[in-house]
Design a protein around this motif. Sequence first.
Motif, PDB file in Angstrom:
ATOM      1  N   THR A 147       0.734  -1.232   0.033  1.00 23.85           N
ATOM      2  CA  THR A 147      -0.250  -0.393  -0.002  1.00 23.85           C
ATOM      3  C   THR A 147       0.946   1.134  -0.119  1.00 23.85           C
ATOM      4  OG1 THR A 147      -1.967  -1.190   0.665  1.00 23.85           O
ATOM      5  CG2 THR A 147      -1.113   1.275   1.296  1.00 23.85           C
ATOM      6  N   ARG A 148       1.901   1.455   0.899  1.00 26.03           N
ATOM      7  CA  ARG A 148       2.960   2.101   1.014  1.00 26.03           C
ATOM      8  C   ARG A 148       3.033   2.503  -0.255  1.00 26.03           C
ATOM      9  NH1 ARG A 148       4.495   5.479   5.346  1.00 26.03           N
ATOM     10  NH2 ARG A 148       3.903   3.341   6.465  1.00 26.03           N
ATOM     11  N   ALA A 149       3.706   1.411  -1.178  1.00 28.74           N
ATOM     12  CA  ALA A 149       4.533   1.436  -2.074  1.00 28.74           C
ATOM     13  C   ALA A 149       3.498   2.490  -3.386  1.00 28.74           C
ATOM     14  CB  ALA A 149       5.569   0.423  -2.956  1.00 28.74           C
ATOM     15  N   HIS A 150       2.141   1.459  -3.019  1.00 30.12           N
ATOM     16  CA  HIS A 150       1.257   2.609  -4.347  1.00 30.12           C
ATOM     17  C   HIS A 150       0.891   4.127  -4.284  1.00 30.12           C
ATOM     18  CE1 HIS A 150      -0.567  -1.244  -6.524  1.00 30.12           C
ATOM     19  NE2 HIS A 150      -0.315  -1.717  -5.544  1.00 30.12           N
ATOM     20  N   ALA A 151       0.689   4.322  -3.098  1.00 27.53           N
ATOM     21  CA  ALA A 151       0.830   5.940  -2.790  1.00 27.53           C
ATOM     22  C   ALA A 151       2.283   5.965  -3.555  1.00 27.53           C
ATOM     23  CB  ALA A 151       1.269   5.435  -1.761  1.00 27.53           C
ATOM     24  N   GLN A 152       3.414   5.995  -2.601  1.00 25.04           N
ATOM     25  CA  GLN A 152       5.067   6.606  -3.465  1.00 25.04           C
ATOM     26  C   GLN A 152       4.418   6.586  -4.774  1.00 25.04           C
ATOM     27  OE1 GLN A 152       7.291   7.766  -1.415  1.00 25.04           O
ATOM     28  NE2 GLN A 152       7.792   8.523  -3.849  1.00 25.04           N
ATOM     29  N   ALA A 153       4.650   5.749  -5.388  1.00 29.70           N
ATOM     30  CA  ALA A 153       4.330   5.241  -6.971  1.00 29.70           C
ATOM     31  C   ALA A 153       2.959   6.981  -7.870  1.00 29.70           C
ATOM     32  CB  ALA A 153       3.971   3.733  -7.296  1.00 29.70           C
ATOM     33  N   LEU A 154       2.279   6.997  -7.011  1.00 28.00           N
ATOM     34  CA  LEU A 154       1.637   8.061  -7.549  1.00 28.00           C
ATOM     35  C   LEU A 154       2.309   9.235  -6.915  1.00 28.00           C
ATOM     36  CD1 LEU A 154      -1.411   9.807  -7.745  1.00 28.00           C
ATOM     37  CD2 LEU A 154      -1.317   9.505  -5.011  1.00 28.00           C
ATOM     38  N   LEU A 155       2.622   9.450  -5.875  1.00 23.90           N
ATOM     39  CA  LEU A 155       3.272  10.767  -5.946  1.00 23.90           C
ATOM     40  C   LEU A 155       4.418  11.031  -6.998  1.00 23.90           C
ATOM     41  CD1 LEU A 155       3.327  10.593  -1.967  1.00 23.90           C
ATOM     42  CD2 LEU A 155       2.236  12.058  -3.201  1.00 23.90           C
ATOM     43  N   ASP A 156       5.399  10.746  -7.078  1.00 20.56           N
ATOM     44  CA  ASP A 156       6.437   9.759  -8.011  1.00 20.56           C
ATOM     45  C   ASP A 156       6.149  10.180  -9.712  1.00 20.56           C
ATOM     46  OD1 ASP A 156       8.098   9.409  -6.285  1.00 20.56           O
ATOM     47  OD2 ASP A 156       7.994   7.247  -6.659  1.00 20.56           O
ATOM     48  N   PHE A 157       5.071  10.040  -9.672  1.00 21.20           N
ATOM     49  CA  PHE A 157       3.720   9.806 -10.970  1.00 21.20           C
ATOM     50  C   PHE A 157       3.465  11.622 -11.326  1.00 21.20           C
ATOM     51  CE2 PHE A 157       0.195  10.313 -13.843  1.00 21.20           C
ATOM     52  CZ  PHE A 157      -0.182   9.896 -14.218  1.00 21.20           C
ATOM     53  N   ILE A 158       2.683  11.781 -10.360  1.00 23.59           N
ATOM     54  CA  ILE A 158       2.590  13.400  -9.812  1.00 23.59           C
ATOM     55  C   ILE A 158       3.619  13.953 -10.569  1.00 23.59           C
ATOM     56  CG2 ILE A 158       1.597  15.111  -8.379  1.00 23.59           C
ATOM     57  CD1 ILE A 158      -0.135  13.091  -7.429  1.00 23.59           C
ATOM     58  N   ASP A 159       5.124  13.888  -9.027  1.00 26.74           N
ATOM     59  CA  ASP A 159       5.717  14.790  -8.891  1.00 26.74           C
ATOM     60  C   ASP A 159       6.681  14.702 -10.728  1.00 26.74           C
ATOM     61  OD1 ASP A 159       5.182  15.776  -6.729  1.00 26.74           O
ATOM     62  OD2 ASP A 159       6.994  14.501  -6.211  1.00 26.74           O
ATOM     63  N   ALA A 160       6.385  13.837 -11.891  1.00 26.90           N
ATOM     64  CA  ALA A 160       7.222  13.810 -12.903  1.00 26.90           C
ATOM     65  C   ALA A 160       6.069  14.275 -13.616  1.00 26.90           C
ATOM     66  CB  ALA A 160       7.205  11.949 -13.483  1.00 26.90           C
TER      67      ALA A 160
END
Length: 433
Positions: free
Chosen positions: A7-20
Amino acid sequence: MTISPETRAHAQALLDFIDASPSPWHAVRTTEQQLLAQGYTRLLETERWQLQAGRRYFVVRGGSSMIAFVPGQQLLADTGFRIVGAHTDSPGLRLKPKAAHASEGIVRLGVEVYGGPILATFADRDLSLAGRVNVRSGDGFETHLLRFDAPLVRLPNLAIHMNREVNEQGLKLHKQNELPLILGMAEGTDPQQGFLRQVADALKVDAADILTSEFNVYDTQKGAFWGMEQEFIADSQLDNLASCHAALTALLANQSPEATSVMALFDHEEVGSESAVGAGGSFIADVLDRIAAHAGLDEEGRRCAQARSFFVSADMAHAWHPNFPAAYEPHHRVAVNAGPVIKSNANQRYSTGAESAARFMALCEKANVPVQQYAHRTDLGCGSTIGPIVSSRLGMSSIDVGSPMWAMHSLRESAGTLDHGYMIAALSTVYGS
């Protein structure tokens, strides 16, 4: 609160997606890169399509909207489409075509308000610019994406000594006079030419070859976890890149679905969707028609396929805020970290119906995902989504859902760490149904 590593990995992937993805054009490019990495093939609307069994495809319109799809294992006429739609744009500030001008030795950039942002949240932030630039090439032009990574512009607040009522009356900014962003000191040259040279230097092109540009103002602060147990996330553009990322992750998780699976990401939702790249345009119908034609369906078969289809409009939802309880319908309080939200409105601001809601509830139950229901206060105007637009044009069963969040349309929004994983699981089940 237990937060699993997945779950934390999914949230981190989202933050990375937005920041890109600091602009709609960057969001489509980021999505395209992930699709290509998973074996998807890009199609062009200007060319004839040759779809092959077992292949996965995507098509981009206007650089800021995208539709990706996976032909199903079963006959299209028997199963219909499973479509998840979201939008790539977020409310904020956009540069005017001739943005740079000097005022008393200071270079400012003129902006337009895009959609309905909370303007006060742009003050005193480390802002920069991201977008696309069209550069002369031969007899035509080439489009380049550009982002300035470092803080480039700023909207300084007026000191409280000159605005004594700001804490009682709130920060009010005159859109024409008080929103221009400070870029730098004037040096006696044409400010617009100076700005174009900065853009040209970043692209390594001649400033004289720059024809047009579109720039989005974005916050350079990266996304972050917060809270005692890091149970919340904060970032720009959660509305609605969180839904885009959830749809993308769910689509990639379903490599060989039974029904034809479609992800439709549209620009211009925040300004009404009525454009060639918006949900109100022909993009989704054009793509579905071409898929149906390659599946060998006649007009009758297409109607059968659409009647058996299910469209999920994924857009963020309003979470109950404990500091402002009077702003919410008291019997529909949506909680952060408590699962996807089904959004309903009797005046069809959302596309949810009783049957589509029951269908989504059953899918969430199958995925072991909690589900919530939201209705707006009767005495407040309700926002809308692409749901009513797409469902009315296609005649499909449709539902509006979203992950709960705080501070929607702020430059810095917040949501729950658990909810992104819940939404991915729910949409994965939609594609697998």
